[in-house]
Design an enzyme around this catalytic site. Structure first.
Site, PDB file in Angstrom:
ATOM      1  N   SER A   1      81.933  31.761 -26.856  1.00 32.24           N
ATOM      2  CA  SER A   1      83.065  32.478 -26.276  1.00 32.24           C
ATOM      3  C   SER A   1      83.285  31.990 -24.855  1.00 32.24           C
ATOM      4  CB  SER A   1      82.788  33.985 -26.281  1.00 32.24           C
ATOM      5  OG  SER A   1      83.888  34.694 -25.795  1.00 32.24           O
ATOM      6  N   CYS A   2      84.539  31.638 -24.551  1.00 28.97           N
ATOM      7  CA  CYS A   2      84.808  30.883 -23.330  1.00 28.97           C
ATOM      8  C   CYS A   2      85.727  31.599 -22.354  1.00 28.97           C
ATOM      9  CB  CYS A   2      85.442  29.544 -23.708  1.00 28.97           C
ATOM     10  SG  CYS A   2      86.937  29.710 -24.720  1.00 28.97           S
ATOM     11  N   GLN A   3      86.073  32.866 -22.593  1.00 35.05           N
ATOM     12  CA  GLN A   3      87.071  33.506 -21.740  1.00 35.05           C
ATOM     13  C   GLN A   3      86.654  33.555 -20.277  1.00 35.05           C
ATOM     14  OE1 GLN A   3      86.276  34.429 -24.742  1.00 35.05           O
ATOM     15  NE2 GLN A   3      88.094  35.025 -25.893  1.00 35.05           N
TER      16      GLN A   3
ATOM     17  N   ASN B   1      84.396  23.781 -25.698  1.00 36.24           N
ATOM     18  CA  ASN B   1      84.721  24.841 -24.744  1.00 36.24           C
ATOM     19  C   ASN B   1      86.016  24.500 -24.018  1.00 36.24           C
ATOM     20  OD1 ASN B   1      84.093  27.098 -22.648  1.00 36.24           O
ATOM     21  ND2 ASN B   1      82.328  27.134 -24.026  1.00 36.24           N
TER      22      ASN B   1
ATOM     23  N   PHE C   1      85.289  31.256 -18.636  1.00 39.09           N
ATOM     24  CA  PHE C   1      85.589  29.965 -18.020  1.00 39.09           C
ATOM     25  C   PHE C   1      87.077  29.650 -18.039  1.00 39.09           C
ATOM     26  CE2 PHE C   1      81.379  29.112 -20.180  1.00 39.09           C
ATOM     27  CZ  PHE C   1      80.617  29.241 -19.038  1.00 39.09           C
TER      28      PHE C   1
END
Length: 431
Positions: free
Chosen positions: A99-101, A138, A103
């Site tokens: 999960s990349c939110q 990502n 960044f």
């Protein structure tokens, strides 16, 4: 030095799997995905529908060990080889998009977002399992200076484990790999004591017009205001949509893609699925009519797709644990409405046999959170090359899982997987 691999199917394990964009791309590159980890039960159920031979683990990766994932992979091997030899335990690649939110350049870019730590959880599982290679996807924000400490901590751990790493210097665009979407992502690849070649771009860009070709226009079927699927033969291809394209023929399965080594699915091509229409007010429709292709409607801020270009990045919105807010969906290039889930799937390079949850909210989130399969396939091909592998095309035809998996509520899906409530997304709340 990495040993040469015979023409057997390579073995992959998918972490943070969602509905399976990475899984599908790596399957197309010649890998069998034995196990997939996804903590959201609704996404896990849809993954199980599309990949019935994969052992789907509905758990939070933070609470799993490499041994847990490997044990699930043994069950997945038996699903792939019900009467064959036992699995020797060798894992060719671990793949995943944590999960990349935290960044994301589209979000708050929160250095303290707890989801940032999932990057290190991916690395932990890779080091514990010690596959021959890994693929980490990502957002470009991961490369920003503010995230240097966590990024370098992750990369140093992988280097210390013996992996030679590429792809951490700049993002790539999905549009360069045959996806009709300008979606930029970081794709970090590594192999034990071997250089992974860079991803090989596609020779020809694909436009929105190319992607929508051969796709019936949902606007021509009033039934889709209340239904998710209809027969394709109930309404003709619209006059604006008579264009043909190689991309569309491969999405429909009318033309074999020589680079696709996935298992053929036994699907009903007479159905137009995941095409429920959204209701708009007359005022919204009036504003949409005034919005030219490639422009943003000033009130809703919806962007109208241009037939001659690529889509902007399809976004997922927030999950249940973050308020369940929907990201703006693109406007159809010709019709005065937002796009359907199936149209979004075409823009993401999911073939027409691939199904999503029947609700628009879940379906669009599942696509927005996915790695475009064609981008994932390019990564899989680079990994296979680094492993000196020449994987074969799968010969078997695969039946889907139970169709009820596509309509399950969170509670129903959680019960199916015996999910631990403490590991599930929080209940959806709005303020």
């Amino acid at each position: 030095m990495v040993q040469s691999t015979s023409k057997r199917r390579l073995v992959a394990l998918d972490l943070f799997a969602g509905v399976g964009g990475l899984s599908l791309g790596f399957e197309q590159a010649g890998f069998d995905v034995l196990a997939a980890v996804e903590y959201d039960p609704v996404h896990a159920a849809v993954h199980k529908y599309n990949f019935p031979m994969t052992e789907v683990i509905c758990r939070d990766v933070k609470n799993l060990s490499g041994a847990d994932v490997r044990q699930a992979a043994h069950r997945g091997w038996r699903l792939h080889h019900p009467s064959g030899p036992a699995w020797d335990g060798a894992v060719d690649v671990v793949i995943g998009g944590p999960s990349c939110q935290g960044f994301s350049t589209m979000g708050r870019r929160d250095q303290d977002d707890e989801r940032n730590d999932l990057l290190l959880e991916f690395v932990r599982i890779v080091v514990e399992i010690r596959p021959r290679a890994f693929c980490l996807e990502n957002v470009p924000g991961l490369l920003q200076e503010r995230y240097t400490p966590i990024r370098e901590k992750a990369l140093d751990s992988l280097r210390d484990a013996g992996y030679k790493i590429t792809g951490f210097d700049r993002p790539v665009s999905a549009a360069d790999f045959g996806v009709p979407q300008n979606r930029k992502r970081v794709v970090i690849l590594g192999a034990l004591e071997a250089d992974v070649p860079p991803l090989k771009p596609s020779s020809m860009p694909v436009t929105v017009a190319d992607s929508f070709a051969r796709l019936p226009d949902a606007s021509d079927s009033p039934e889709l205001m209340t239904m998710d699927s209809v027969g394709r033969d109930t309404f003709p291809i619209s006059p604006w949509n008579h264009a043909d394209s190689l991309y569309a023929r491969r999405m429909t399965g009318d033309e074999v893609d020589p680079e696709d080594r996935s298992r053929r699915r036994n699907w009903d091509s007479s159905l137009l699925t995941n095409s429920r229409l959204s209701a708009h007010t007359s005022e919204s429709i009036r504003r949409f009519e005034l919005t030219p292709q490639g422009a943003v409607e000033p009130v809703s801020r919806f962007y109208r797709l241009s037939l001659s270009g690529q889509s902007r990045t399809l976004r997922a919105g927030t999950g249940r644990e973050r308020g369940a807010f929907t990201s703006p969906r693109p406007l159809h290039p010709v019709r005065h409405r937002v796009i359907t889930v199936r149209e979004a799937a075409r823009l993401h390079s999911f073939p027409d046999w691939f199904r999503f949850h029947i609700t628009s909210w879940h379906g669009h989130r599942q696509i927005g959170n996915s790695v475009p399969p064609l981008l994932a396939r390019a990564a899989g091909k680079s990994i296979a090359k680094a492993l000196h592998a020449s994987p074969t095309r799968a010969r078997s035809v695969l039946n889907f899982g139970d169709e009820s998996l596509l309509s399950m509520s969170m509670a129903e899906a959680a019960q199916l997987f015996s999910a631990n409530p403490s590991e599930m997304p929080a209940q959806r709340t709005r303020k």
